[in-house]
Design an enzyme around this catalytic site. Structure first.
Site, PDB file in Angstrom:
ATOM      1  N   GLU A   1      -4.603  11.864  -3.777  1.00  0.00           N
ATOM      2  CA  GLU A   1      -3.490  12.788  -4.087  1.00  0.00           C
ATOM      3  C   GLU A   1      -2.885  12.493  -5.461  1.00  0.00           C
ATOM      4  OE1 GLU A   1      -0.778  13.596  -0.866  1.00  0.00           O
ATOM      5  OE2 GLU A   1       0.865  14.051  -2.244  1.00  0.00           O
TER       6      GLU A   1
ATOM      7  N   LYS B   1       5.608  10.973   5.999  1.00  0.00           N
ATOM      8  CA  LYS B   1       4.302  11.214   5.358  1.00  0.00           C
ATOM      9  C   LYS B   1       4.365  10.752   3.913  1.00  0.00           C
ATOM     10  CE  LYS B   1       0.950  13.653   3.134  1.00  0.00           C
ATOM     11  NZ  LYS B   1       0.786  13.827   1.685  1.00  0.00           N
TER      12      LYS B   1
ATOM     13  N   ASP C   1      -7.116  -1.398   8.167  1.00  0.00           N
ATOM     14  CA  ASP C   1      -7.284  -0.279   9.098  1.00  0.00           C
ATOM     15  C   ASP C   1      -6.077   0.656   8.966  1.00  0.00           C
ATOM     16  OD1 ASP C   1      -7.409   1.397  11.290  1.00  0.00           O
ATOM     17  OD2 ASP C   1      -8.000  -0.181  12.697  1.00  0.00           O
TER      18      ASP C   1
ATOM     19  N   HIS D   1       4.616  17.542  -9.657  1.00  0.00           N
ATOM     20  CA  HIS D   1       3.387  17.645  -8.886  1.00  0.00           C
ATOM     21  C   HIS D   1       2.388  18.546  -9.605  1.00  0.00           C
ATOM     22  CE1 HIS D   1       2.571  16.128  -4.873  1.00  0.00           C
ATOM     23  NE2 HIS D   1       1.669  17.087  -4.775  1.00  0.00           N
TER      24      HIS D   1
HETATM   25  C1  MEV Z   1       3.884  15.076  -0.381  1.00  0.00           C
HETATM   26  O1  MEV Z   1       2.597  14.508  -0.229  1.00  0.00           O
HETATM   27  C2  MEV Z   1       4.956  14.144   0.165  1.00  0.00           C
HETATM   28  C3  MEV Z   1       6.386  14.732   0.206  1.00  0.00           C
HETATM   29  O2  MEV Z   1       6.374  15.943   0.933  1.00  0.00           O
HETATM   30  C4  MEV Z   1       7.261  13.698   0.890  1.00  0.00           C
HETATM   31  C5  MEV Z   1       8.654  14.167   1.201  1.00  0.00           C
HETATM   32  O3  MEV Z   1       8.873  15.378   1.377  1.00  0.00           O
HETATM   33  O4  MEV Z   1       9.533  13.294   1.322  1.00  0.00           O
HETATM   34  C6  MEV Z   1       6.889  15.026  -1.180  1.00  0.00           C
END
Ligand code: MEV
Length: 439
Positions: A89, A273, A289, A387
């Protein structure tokens, strides 16, 4: 070059972004005093011979590659770390490095961890007197622990081994009453799955004798809640300001963002995430792992019955923004792919961690840094600008750009507000000698 494990590298390597991959490799190898062999392996050249890959899993047909980046600027407990991150990513490595730099200006991350203790479960069915069975197990705890520790002399010699026993009773399950014995095992520098699974299987016949029941499952729990890692960062608001916002306002926004993740599972899933965006790449790069780490993290986030955030962001009385993270971190330095995969070995040498606990602490700090980056961006300009700027590099590469053209084309398509392969191709086609002219 010879390896020097004693000296901590300086994790502040200016201008990493503008270097070529070869120059970056040289810079981090020099900082970490890596051997030529480790440097070659980290570059991805001739890493995993087919025979080794074939021995790792079944039905092997080849290999799958990921970019390996190095996050810079990390200081954890006063020591600098160069952090290997294997991830696909865009913006993950850049974001971690940028936040680590802000953290560094504030004294870096403080981290701690529990002893490397795992749980193994032994499920006992067919017991009428579950409370009585629990008592019988506890009465025999010392003998069971001694039996568990009778095989792995190496682990015992290192100070590890089964330390305790817990008994959990479920009187009402779809399969009737159950007694579940937990072995609490210090696995030292291993992830520990093999160690605790072997112990659980070995103890099963004795547990059947003691309880009068039938043992079914004998397996570790990935909810490694006795093996938590923690990291903390305390930030002066002035170090958080953006082009358009005062640091205090950014800090307030981050606290508000954190609050939603605390109360709302829909937000917590995305928030967490983002944390795993930082953690998984380190786990992968070091041959650990990552499914186990993911399972442990999310189960821990749901331990109260409601899924919540793995981090907290609060304002201290003096206005500093304080971020904390706590989560299970079952990472090893020995065993499995950490030992067999040459790149994992080289990545561990790049990090210069001396114990699984130290690796857990640094990894937790990376998770906190990644979360800091996400909520700082979300609470201010949003994540799309940064991004998309990085995504534009991928688009430029897809369109055929190479070398200096990648950044030039990426910048141009961002400025034009048209981040598409077509726009990138058009720009390349206009470049004398550009890739677009070759097609
Ligand atoms: C993107 O891979 C991760 C985010 O969505 C995490 C978040 O929203 O805190 C930017």
């Amino acid at each position: 070059m010879t390896e020097d494990t004693s000296r901590a590298p300086n994790s502040r390597i200016p201008n990493m972004r503008s270097m070529t991959p070869e120059e970056r490799l040289q810079a981090v190898s020099a900082e970490a005093a890596l051997s030529n062999d480790d440097a070659r392996v980290l570059s991805g050249r001739d890493v995993l011979p087919p025979a080794l890959a074939d021995g790792m899993i079944e039905n092997v047909i080849g290999k799958f590659e990921l970019p390996m980046g190095v996050a810079t600027n990390f200081t954890v407990n006063g020591r600098d770390y160069l952090v290997p991150m294997a991830v696909e990513e865009p913006s993950v490595v850049a974001a971690a490095s940028y936040m680590a730099r802000i953290a560094r200006d504030n004294g870096g991350f403080q981290a701690s961890s529990d002893r490397p203790v795992m749980r193994a479960q032994i499920q006992v069915l067919g017991v009428g007197d579950t409370a009585g069975a629990r008592h019988r197990i506890l009465q025999n705890a010392e003998a069971l622990i001694a039996l568990a520790n009778s095989r792995d002399k190496v682990l015992i010699g290192l100070g590890g081994g089964c330390k305790d026993i817990e008994v959990h009773v479920f009187d009402d399950t779809p399969a009737g009453p159950m007694v579940v014995l937990h072995l609490i095992v210090d696995v030292r520098d291993a992830m520990g799955a093999n160690t605790v699974n072997t112990m659980a299987e070995m103890l099963a016949p004795e547990v059947e004798k003691i309880t009068g029941g039938k043992v079914r499952l004998r397996i570790l729990s990935n909810l490694a809640d006795l093996r938590l890692a923690r990291a903390r960062v305390e930030l002066r608001p002035d170090t958080l300001s953006t082009d358009t916002l005062e640091g205090a306002e950014v800090a307030r926004g981050m606290v508000e963002a954190s609050a939603l993740a605390i109360v709302d599972p829909y937000r917590a899933a995305t928030h967490n995430k983002g944390i795993m965006n930082g953690i998984d790449p380190v786990v992968i790069a070091t041959g650990n792992d990552w499914r186990a780490i993911e399972a442990g993290a999310h189960a821990f986030a749901a331990r109260s019955g409601r899924y919540t955030s793995l981090t907290r962001w609060e304002l201290a009385g003096d206005g500093r923004l304080v971020g904390t993270i706590e989560l299970p971190m079952a990472l090893g330095l020995v065993g499995g792919a950490t030992k067999t995969h040459p790149a994992a070995q080289a990545a561990l040498r790049l990090m210069k961690v001396q114990s699984a606990s130290e690796l857990a602490q640094v990894t937790a700090a990376v998770g906190l840094a990644q979360n800091m980056a996400a909520i700082r961006a979300l609470a201010t300009e949003g994540i799309q600008r940064g991004h998309m700027a990085l995504h534009a590099r991928n688009i430029a590469i897809t369109a055929g750009a190479s070398g200096a053209d990648i950044d030039r084309v990426a910048r141009a398509i961002v400025a034009a507000g048209d981040i598409s392969v077509d726009a990138a191709r058009a720009l390349l086609a206009d470049t004398p000698g550009g890739a677009g002219n070759d097609v």
